[in-house]
Motif scaffolding. Sequence first.
Motif, PDB file in Angstrom:
ATOM      1  N   ILE A 167       0.868  -1.261   0.068  1.00 40.59           N
ATOM      2  CA  ILE A 167       0.088  -0.003   0.035  1.00 40.59           C
ATOM      3  C   ILE A 167       0.866   1.147  -0.178  1.00 40.59           C
ATOM      4  CG2 ILE A 167      -1.801   1.155   1.117  1.00 40.59           C
ATOM      5  CD1 ILE A 167      -2.883  -1.350   0.532  1.00 40.59           C
ATOM      6  N   GLU A 168       0.598   2.197  -0.934  1.00 44.69           N
ATOM      7  CA  GLU A 168       1.345   3.303  -0.833  1.00 44.69           C
ATOM      8  C   GLU A 168       0.565   4.471   0.053  1.00 44.69           C
ATOM      9  OE1 GLU A 168       3.098   3.113  -5.295  1.00 44.69           O
ATOM     10  OE2 GLU A 168       2.094   4.993  -4.661  1.00 44.69           O
ATOM     11  N   ASP A 169       1.278   5.133   0.722  1.00 45.46           N
ATOM     12  CA  ASP A 169       0.760   6.260   1.748  1.00 45.46           C
ATOM     13  C   ASP A 169      -0.573   5.721   2.479  1.00 45.46           C
ATOM     14  OD1 ASP A 169      -1.036   7.889  -0.945  1.00 45.46           O
ATOM     15  OD2 ASP A 169      -2.063   6.879   0.593  1.00 45.46           O
ATOM     16  N   GLU A 170      -0.566   6.438   3.585  1.00 42.74           N
ATOM     17  CA  GLU A 170      -1.719   6.405   4.423  1.00 42.74           C
ATOM     18  C   GLU A 170      -1.609   5.104   5.220  1.00 42.74           C
ATOM     19  OE1 GLU A 170      -5.436   7.574   3.229  1.00 42.74           O
ATOM     20  OE2 GLU A 170      -4.828   9.519   2.238  1.00 42.74           O
ATOM     21  N   THR A 171      -1.238   3.995   4.821  1.00 46.02           N
ATOM     22  CA  THR A 171      -1.227   2.927   5.537  1.00 46.02           C
ATOM     23  C   THR A 171       0.007   2.039   6.030  1.00 46.02           C
ATOM     24  OG1 THR A 171      -1.497   1.412   3.582  1.00 46.02           O
ATOM     25  CG2 THR A 171      -3.641   2.465   4.672  1.00 46.02           C
ATOM     26  N   TYR A 210       4.390   9.459   5.447  1.00 46.85           N
ATOM     27  CA  TYR A 210       3.443   9.228   6.522  1.00 46.85           C
ATOM     28  C   TYR A 210       4.053   8.009   7.235  1.00 46.85           C
ATOM     29  CZ  TYR A 210      -0.148  11.070   3.306  1.00 46.85           C
ATOM     30  OH  TYR A 210      -1.043  11.909   2.712  1.00 46.85           O
ATOM     31  N   GLU A 259      -0.842   6.023  10.479  1.00 42.34           N
ATOM     32  CA  GLU A 259      -2.098   6.393   9.907  1.00 42.34           C
ATOM     33  C   GLU A 259      -2.171   7.831  10.325  1.00 42.34           C
ATOM     34  OE1 GLU A 259      -4.675   2.296   9.858  1.00 42.34           O
ATOM     35  OE2 GLU A 259      -5.311   3.900  11.203  1.00 42.34           O
TER      36      GLU A 259
END
Lengths: 526, 149
Positions: free
Chosen positions: A107-111, A159, A162
């Motif tokens: 998963i790219e970004d945020e997770t 990031y 979260e």
Amino acid sequence: MSGYKINRTLLFVLWILIFVFFSIPIHLAAQESSESENNGQSEDIDALKQRIEKLKKEDTEHKKKIQELKTQDAEQGAKHKKELEELQAETEEAAFQASMTEGELDIEDETGQRFRMFGFFDLSFGRFFYDEDSPLSLYGLESNWTFFMSNFNLYIQSYMTETLSMLGELRFSFMPHGSDEDYEYEGIPSEGLPSQGIYGNEYTRTTTRAMDPGSSFAYYPGSVTIERIHLTYTPLDWFNIIAGRYPTPFGIWNVDHGSPVVLPIRLPWFMLRAMVPPSQLGAQIYGRLFPTDQLFFDYAFTVSNGQVSSFDAVQDFDDNKAVGLRLKLSYQGDKVSIAGGAYGFYGKNTETKKIVHIVGLSEKATQDKPLQVEIRDDQVYDIYVLSTDLLIEAFGFRLQSEYIWRYEKRSVTRPIPSNFALLHGASPFQTILEPNVYGNDVYFILAYELPLEEWLATRITPYFMWEFGEPRDLLKYRNVTQYIGGINIKPSPFVTLKLEGLIGVFHLDVYGSHFRAVLTQMAVSF
Amino acid sequence: MMRRFFIFWLTFLAILVLSPRHARADSPDDILVIANKGVSVNSITIPELKAIFLKQKAHWKSGGRVVALNAKEGTALRSVFQKTLLGMSLAKEKSYWQDQKIRTGLSAPPEFGNLLKAVFSLRGSVSYILRKDYREGVVKILLVLPQSN
């Protein structure tokens, strides 16, 4: 004769009798034989019938058996089919479960922890047209056809969790290399007027030239400006925190700010004059509420060093902190979206100077305290700013407008710089104290995206902008009304081409009555 | 005469209004909006879904972070979903995300080939699949976007 008759009659009777006599046995014989034949046939028939019956019975039993076998077979078949289907389903399920649980999801970004870089830059070409000898040339408005590069902004982002992320935006520039450093003043002595802030009598440009001792190659390093660098904590839609240097959350243009995003090439006057501080160093609390699914209510509360005119507020020279409040209401429909907002800002700008007192030279220094440093307020004023903004997008049209009002109330004032006095038409030897000032600026942009994307695979948006700018009362000679018309072409989501013509009409004639420009730009986001 | 005329039309209209509509059969090409089973909401509106996929909304109403997941660019599913929900072409959507990156650093939702697996695995995630790819009990359905044949 009668005997003949009798003989004939008798003969007739005899023949009859003979016939009957012989026919009866024959008949009887026939009957007998037929009876016997019949009896024989009948037995056969009976036998056949019985056999037929028997065969029929057997046939019925066979058929029954066949049916039973068929039924059994069908049941078996159905059972096998069901078993086969169940087995297939189990296999598929196992394969599905395996596919769902094996391997990691990238998963790219945020997770997940992720670092990335992106940004934009632009290349422009054009020139300005203004009256010969106009002071406008002091403001870097090129009067020759030239390429120039205003922006190369690089973002770095990570990031960490979260809810925790960081965002930095660095602006690289060729400046200060090539900028005006000093001017030659006609009629002013060669040693200059240091007391008036005028030094020397020779025009010079800043050069950052440095020779690499290893290669003898000359380099001209530019500069890096930190547009933003902050930590963002986002636990909830309605409550988030930013800490660091951040763009002031006001209006439309300051948020858009990048050349690939904004429609025109030239910045509006209120941005050039920084009527609202474009960035602040401090903290911000912001959030979004959803009164309905299509209605958004945004707020932001800022606290910072404020805005210092000559120091960019990277350090505060008083204990007073500037505060600001942003409110915005948006409606997002399918074809129509409307957003209106306001931002209020209050801060105290303090600029100080340090004066060294040495014993024997100053009364404030004594034998006990031979070295004293006095921090003296040089300029103090309160800043009040109010801005409002409106954005309507409907059926390809875009109507954008902002209004800014600014008031500076001085409590400690100082003389205005000599060159400002000169530009006011006053003598550089005359002391003019900075007065309270106020300014207004309003602009409208009307644009329409032509419905040609489907055929040309390109987005084409002609636009028109009108701006009435009176940024600061002190600088009335720079008050101007601008008319800008242009076209914005996006052949790709990453490249924007712009062509623009503008006319600026000054409210006063110090800089000439008007100026014009023809500009083109290629803005790239990556 | 008028009375009969009136009664006739009233009856006709009543039949028309009260008669059950012909139920639309489920199509295997219907788009199902699915969410991770840990998400506590059971339905979603189209404006809310749009706000999630444009990252104007980052949390579920009931709490918890939303992770929107997109189908791979270039697939028919992605094309239909972005036109139906976002009302944008692919180029316009890309421009939107380029602009958002410059404004606030936000980027487009990540893309996956196996969205069922992705939603099953990621807490708080929401995405979309075709009805024919749906598997009972793996994820929950929040919304059905019927596709006309």
